[in-house]
Design a protein around this motif. Sequence first.
Motif, PDB file in Angstrom:
ATOM      1  N   LYS A  62       0.860  -1.163   0.046  1.00  0.00           N
ATOM      2  CA  LYS A  62       0.054  -0.185   0.111  1.00  0.00           C
ATOM      3  C   LYS A  62       0.858   1.340  -0.064  1.00  0.00           C
ATOM      4  O   LYS A  62       0.505   2.464  -0.487  1.00  0.00           O
ATOM      5  CB  LYS A  62      -1.148   0.109   1.137  1.00  0.00           C
ATOM      6  CG  LYS A  62      -2.006  -1.191   1.249  1.00  0.00           C
ATOM      7  CD  LYS A  62      -2.889  -1.121   2.262  1.00  0.00           C
ATOM      8  CE  LYS A  62      -4.209  -2.004   2.017  1.00  0.00           C
ATOM      9  NZ  LYS A  62      -4.845  -2.307   3.335  1.00  0.00           N
ATOM     10  N   ARG A  63       1.787   1.278   0.473  1.00  0.00           N
ATOM     11  CA  ARG A  63       2.949   2.357   0.823  1.00  0.00           C
ATOM     12  C   ARG A  63       4.293   2.313   0.100  1.00  0.00           C
ATOM     13  O   ARG A  63       4.809   3.138  -0.531  1.00  0.00           O
ATOM     14  CB  ARG A  63       3.046   2.589   1.948  1.00  0.00           C
ATOM     15  CG  ARG A  63       1.942   3.076   3.009  1.00  0.00           C
ATOM     16  CD  ARG A  63       1.915   3.541   4.179  1.00  0.00           C
ATOM     17  NE  ARG A  63       2.575   4.823   4.067  1.00  0.00           N
ATOM     18  CZ  ARG A  63       3.319   5.579   5.094  1.00  0.00           C
ATOM     19  NH1 ARG A  63       3.613   4.917   6.023  1.00  0.00           N
ATOM     20  NH2 ARG A  63       3.854   6.806   4.540  1.00  0.00           N
ATOM     21  N   LEU A  64       4.666   1.057  -0.221  1.00  0.00           N
ATOM     22  CA  LEU A  64       5.730   0.857  -0.942  1.00  0.00           C
ATOM     23  C   LEU A  64       5.708  -0.469  -1.656  1.00  0.00           C
ATOM     24  O   LEU A  64       5.374  -1.417  -1.198  1.00  0.00           O
ATOM     25  CB  LEU A  64       6.943   0.482   0.248  1.00  0.00           C
ATOM     26  CG  LEU A  64       8.429   0.139  -0.223  1.00  0.00           C
ATOM     27  CD1 LEU A  64       8.960   1.697  -0.820  1.00  0.00           C
ATOM     28  CD2 LEU A  64       9.227  -0.060   1.163  1.00  0.00           C
ATOM     29  N   ARG A  65       6.249  -0.447  -2.946  1.00  0.00           N
ATOM     30  CA  ARG A  65       6.215  -1.684  -3.744  1.00  0.00           C
ATOM     31  C   ARG A  65       7.724  -1.796  -3.907  1.00  0.00           C
ATOM     32  O   ARG A  65       8.541  -1.333  -4.176  1.00  0.00           O
ATOM     33  CB  ARG A  65       5.919  -1.043  -5.285  1.00  0.00           C
ATOM     34  CG  ARG A  65       5.714  -2.094  -6.330  1.00  0.00           C
ATOM     35  CD  ARG A  65       5.407  -1.831  -7.471  1.00  0.00           C
ATOM     36  NE  ARG A  65       4.015  -1.479  -7.700  1.00  0.00           N
ATOM     37  CZ  ARG A  65       3.502  -0.589  -8.768  1.00  0.00           C
ATOM     38  NH1 ARG A  65       4.171  -0.034  -9.555  1.00  0.00           N
ATOM     39  NH2 ARG A  65       2.219  -0.173  -8.806  1.00  0.00           N
ATOM     40  N   LEU A  66       7.712  -3.183  -3.753  1.00  0.00           N
ATOM     41  CA  LEU A  66       9.138  -3.911  -4.067  1.00  0.00           C
ATOM     42  C   LEU A  66       9.120  -4.732  -5.214  1.00  0.00           C
ATOM     43  O   LEU A  66       8.297  -5.636  -5.150  1.00  0.00           O
ATOM     44  CB  LEU A  66       9.367  -4.499  -2.528  1.00  0.00           C
ATOM     45  CG  LEU A  66      10.693  -5.505  -2.688  1.00  0.00           C
ATOM     46  CD1 LEU A  66      12.118  -4.672  -3.107  1.00  0.00           C
ATOM     47  CD2 LEU A  66      11.007  -6.119  -1.560  1.00  0.00           C
TER      48      LEU A  66
ATOM     49  N   LEU B 109       5.007   4.975  -2.891  1.00  0.00           N
ATOM     50  CA  LEU B 109       3.480   5.029  -3.467  1.00  0.00           C
ATOM     51  C   LEU B 109       2.724   6.258  -3.008  1.00  0.00           C
ATOM     52  O   LEU B 109       1.773   6.466  -3.755  1.00  0.00           O
ATOM     53  CB  LEU B 109       2.607   3.695  -3.426  1.00  0.00           C
ATOM     54  CG  LEU B 109       3.318   2.745  -4.017  1.00  0.00           C
ATOM     55  CD1 LEU B 109       2.465   1.317  -3.665  1.00  0.00           C
ATOM     56  CD2 LEU B 109       3.356   2.640  -5.582  1.00  0.00           C
ATOM     57  N   ASP B 110       3.262   6.842  -1.929  1.00  0.00           N
ATOM     58  CA  ASP B 110       2.460   8.101  -1.559  1.00  0.00           C
ATOM     59  C   ASP B 110       2.802   9.239  -2.665  1.00  0.00           C
ATOM     60  O   ASP B 110       3.806   9.270  -3.084  1.00  0.00           O
ATOM     61  CB  ASP B 110       3.038   8.639  -0.089  1.00  0.00           C
ATOM     62  CG  ASP B 110       2.816   7.645   0.976  1.00  0.00           C
ATOM     63  OD1 ASP B 110       2.077   6.803   0.576  1.00  0.00           O
ATOM     64  OD2 ASP B 110       3.641   7.710   1.897  1.00  0.00           O
ATOM     65  N   SER B 111       1.679   9.987  -3.099  1.00  0.00           N
ATOM     66  CA  SER B 111       2.025  11.038  -4.118  1.00  0.00           C
ATOM     67  C   SER B 111       2.709  12.029  -3.705  1.00  0.00           C
ATOM     68  O   SER B 111       2.891  12.319  -2.132  1.00  0.00           O
ATOM     69  CB  SER B 111       0.446  11.717  -4.368  1.00  0.00           C
ATOM     70  OG  SER B 111      -0.031  12.080  -3.040  1.00  0.00           O
ATOM     71  N   GLY B 112       3.687  12.466  -4.318  1.00  0.00           N
ATOM     72  CA  GLY B 112       4.971  13.459  -4.105  1.00  0.00           C
ATOM     73  C   GLY B 112       6.006  12.966  -3.287  1.00  0.00           C
ATOM     74  O   GLY B 112       6.856  13.857  -2.841  1.00  0.00           O
ATOM     75  N   ALA B 113       5.998  11.632  -2.790  1.00  0.00           N
ATOM     76  CA  ALA B 113       6.976  11.168  -2.264  1.00  0.00           C
ATOM     77  C   ALA B 113       8.601  11.483  -2.964  1.00  0.00           C
ATOM     78  O   ALA B 113       8.542  11.137  -4.227  1.00  0.00           O
ATOM     79  CB  ALA B 113       6.913   9.586  -1.968  1.00  0.00           C
TER      80      ALA B 113
END
Length: 187
Positions: free
Chosen positions: A99-103, A130-134
């Motif tokens: 949800k927050r990080l794709r590996l 995956l957070d917008s603007g990260a």
Amino acid sequence: MRRIVRTVCLLGSLSVSVAAAQTPPAPPAPPSPPSPQLSADECAVWARELGFARSIAEHDRKAFAEHVHEQAAFGAGRAQPTRGRDRIVEEWAGLIEGKRLRLRWYPTRVTIAGAPDIAWSTGPALYQKLDSGAQPRYAIGAYQSVWQRGTDGVWRVLFDDGIAPRPATEAEAMAFQSGRRETCPQR
């Protein structure tokens, strides 16, 4: 006067020619590393590694667990590795959910030596926030895994560790993706 100008021009072109002749040629580009030629068993581990990566991409906790040896150690190079399938699956829950990080990762080398039921694999790993603007959006590292073939004939990860990721550009992320090979380079 014209004679002096012609002489100066001639000397100028001569000095450029001499300088060019004295400039050493650029060194040849380093040769590309040879493509591995793997045995059938090494290709089985290659395929299993791709399946392991797919379990994360598909957010499949059960499939992920099926790739991990019951007594595995992840973060094998750390002072306190995570030991045991259940603890590893729990520690990786966030990555499996994605949800927050794709590996993503894939093998580039697989080796089996004197013990036919032990294999080593390695390749690049790409992390994407995956957070917008990260920022940075991507990080790239590498992994190394040791696989053991069980008495049931199934390869499972026994040891796993990686190289800490560093920030990566969009171009490096695209290069990572284009480097993935689904087909094992079999002998």
